[in-house]
Design a protein around this motif. Sequence first.
Motif, PDB file in Angstrom:
ATOM      1  N   GLY A  11       0.825  -1.199   0.000  1.00 27.20           N
ATOM      2  CA  GLY A  11       0.000   0.000   0.000  1.00 27.20           C
ATOM      3  C   GLY A  11       0.859   1.249   0.000  1.00 27.20           C
ATOM      4  N   ASP A  12       0.250   2.386   0.313  1.00 26.90           N
ATOM      5  CA  ASP A  12       0.948   3.671   0.351  1.00 26.90           C
ATOM      6  C   ASP A  12       1.713   3.786   1.666  1.00 26.90           C
ATOM      7  OD1 ASP A  12      -0.371   4.144  -2.035  1.00 26.90           O
ATOM      8  OD2 ASP A  12      -2.025   5.194  -1.056  1.00 26.90           O
ATOM      9  N   ARG A  13       3.022   4.015   1.588  1.00 24.34           N
ATOM     10  CA  ARG A  13       3.872   4.048   2.779  1.00 24.34           C
ATOM     11  C   ARG A  13       4.909   5.160   2.621  1.00 24.34           C
ATOM     12  NH1 ARG A  13       0.351   0.868   3.358  1.00 24.34           N
ATOM     13  NH2 ARG A  13       0.466  -1.274   4.195  1.00 24.34           N
ATOM     14  N   GLY A  18      -1.811   5.849  -4.020  1.00 25.86           N
ATOM     15  CA  GLY A  18      -0.941   6.975  -3.705  1.00 25.86           C
ATOM     16  C   GLY A  18       0.531   6.632  -3.850  1.00 25.86           C
ATOM     17  N   GLU A  19       1.340   7.040  -2.861  1.00 27.62           N
ATOM     18  CA  GLU A  19       2.791   6.993  -3.001  1.00 27.62           C
ATOM     19  C   GLU A  19       3.451   5.982  -2.076  1.00 27.62           C
ATOM     20  OE1 GLU A  19       3.784  11.690  -3.917  1.00 27.62           O
ATOM     21  OE2 GLU A  19       3.828  10.969  -1.851  1.00 27.62           O
ATOM     22  N   LEU A  20       4.507   5.368  -2.557  1.00 29.44           N
ATOM     23  CA  LEU A  20       5.579   4.855  -1.722  1.00 29.44           C
ATOM     24  C   LEU A  20       6.661   5.912  -1.806  1.00 29.44           C
ATOM     25  CD1 LEU A  20       7.270   2.886  -0.073  1.00 29.44           C
ATOM     26  CD2 LEU A  20       7.860   1.710  -2.206  1.00 29.44           C
ATOM     27  N   SER A  21       6.886   6.614  -0.698  1.00 28.91           N
ATOM     28  CA  SER A  21       7.723   7.813  -0.723  1.00 28.91           C
ATOM     29  C   SER A  21       8.984   7.610   0.098  1.00 28.91           C
ATOM     30  CB  SER A  21       6.939   9.009  -0.173  1.00 28.91           C
ATOM     31  OG  SER A  21       7.765  10.149  -0.067  1.00 28.91           O
ATOM     32  N   PHE A  22      10.124   7.953  -0.496  1.00 29.72           N
ATOM     33  CA  PHE A  22      11.399   8.014   0.207  1.00 29.72           C
ATOM     34  C   PHE A  22      11.778   9.483   0.288  1.00 29.72           C
ATOM     35  CE2 PHE A  22      11.185   3.745  -1.312  1.00 29.72           C
ATOM     36  CZ  PHE A  22      11.905   2.960  -0.418  1.00 29.72           C
ATOM     37  N   VAL A  55       3.279  -1.669  -9.200  1.00 26.36           N
ATOM     38  CA  VAL A  55       2.038  -2.249  -9.715  1.00 26.36           C
ATOM     39  C   VAL A  55       0.885  -1.258  -9.599  1.00 26.36           C
ATOM     40  CG1 VAL A  55       0.386  -4.152  -9.443  1.00 26.36           C
ATOM     41  CG2 VAL A  55       2.840  -4.559  -9.151  1.00 26.36           C
ATOM     42  N   SER A  56       0.948  -0.411  -8.560  1.00 25.95           N
ATOM     43  CA  SER A  56      -0.147   0.532  -8.298  1.00 25.95           C
ATOM     44  C   SER A  56       0.414   1.804  -7.687  1.00 25.95           C
ATOM     45  CB  SER A  56      -1.163  -0.112  -7.351  1.00 25.95           C
ATOM     46  OG  SER A  56      -2.214   0.765  -7.054  1.00 25.95           O
TER      47      SER A  56
END
Length: 374
Positions: free
Chosen positions: A205-207, A232-236, A251-252
Motif C-alpha cells: 500500500g501507500d507508505r 498513492g505513493e511509496l515515498s522516500f 504495480v499501483s
Amino acid sequence: DMSRGLGDVYKRQTFTYTTTDGTTESAAATVTILVDTFPVVRWASAASGNWTDPSNWDPARVPGADDKALIDQPGDFTVTVPSGFTQVAALEMKGAPTLDLAGHLRVRQIGRIDAGANLIMRGLLDTFTSGQILLECPVDWNGGRFLGTGITTQRNITTINNGGTSQSVTLRNEGIVNWSGTGSLFFLDTTTVINAPGAQWNVPGDRRVFNQATGGHRFINAGSLRKTGGSGELSFGHLGSFESTGTIEVVSGQLTLNRPKVSLAGGTVDLPVGTGLVMVGSESHVIENTTFTSTDGLLRVQGGSLTVRNLTEWDGRIERSGATIVFTDSMSFRGFVDSLSSLGGRSLQQPARCAGGGRVANLLAQEEISLGGD
C-alpha cells in the motif's frame, strides 16, 4: 588470530593434518576448534520470564556487558526484555523461544538468533559501535528501533506492523520484508538500508520512508522492491541517496523519491499504465543501463536534473518542472512528452523520433527529431 564469521558467537580456528606410519601418508583431515570467549550466562528453564530477573539465569545473575547471554532451552517460551537498559557482549538464541524486546538491549560484539526463534521489536536493539547481529528468525517490527553503528542482518521474514526507526545502523535484508502495517519508517543519523541480491521488500500500500534531516542516509536496492497496492505513493523522503541495481516494480500508484539523489544502474524497472516514477528536489539523478520492462507509466522530474543513458524508447508520459532531462541516446517517444527542453545543455544528444502517436509539447531540441506522430 582466530576468526569470527557473521553471526558466529564463537571464535574458531581451523587446521588440517595428516598421519603417517613412516611409509604411507594418510589423506588430509580438517579440525575446527570453537572457543567461547565470553563467560556464559544461560536461561535456566523452558519457562517464560523477564530478562532482568536473576532467578531466570544460570548462574543466578543477569548477564552483563562482558557476558554471553545463551537462550537454548527446548520448548516454546518468551523472554521479555522490559523497559530500561541492559547490555551483553554476545547473544545466542537457539530452539523456538521468543524474545520480546520492549526495552533497550545492547549487543556489544556479536549476536545470533536462529531460524526457529522469534523476535518482537517494540524497543531498541543496539549494535553499539561495531557489533554484528544476525537474525535468522522471523522479526515482528512493531514500532521498535534498530540502533548503533554496527550491522544487523535479517535472513528470514520481517513484518513491519507499526512502522519503526533505524538510527545510524546498517540494516541488511537478505530475506523478505513485508510492510503490512501503515506506520512510517524513520531513518536517523547515518542509516544505511541494503536490500541484498535475491531479497524482497514488499509494500502492499501507500507508505513513507522519511528522515527528519537531510544527510548521508542510503537505501540500496540490489534485490526486489515492489509496490503492489494503494493509489498513492511509496515515498522516500530526505535521504542522502536511493540506489538500485535490482528490480523495482510499481504495480499501483507511484514511487516518489523526494530529495534523495537517485541512481538506477543496471537493474530492472516496471512502470505499467497508471503508475509513476517521480523525482523531486535539486539533486542530479542518473538512469543508466536499466531495463524497463514497461514504460507505459509516468516519469516526472521536479527540480534538479536527470541524465538518461542507454534507454532508447518511452511509451508513457514524461513531465518536468523546473528540471533538466538529458537523453544521451537515440529515443523513440510513443507517449506524451511535456517541455522536452533544457537551459543548461541539450535535452536530445542523439536523433529522436515520435512514433505510434507520440507527442512532444514545448520542444527545444538541438538534434534531429522525426515527428512520426503529432
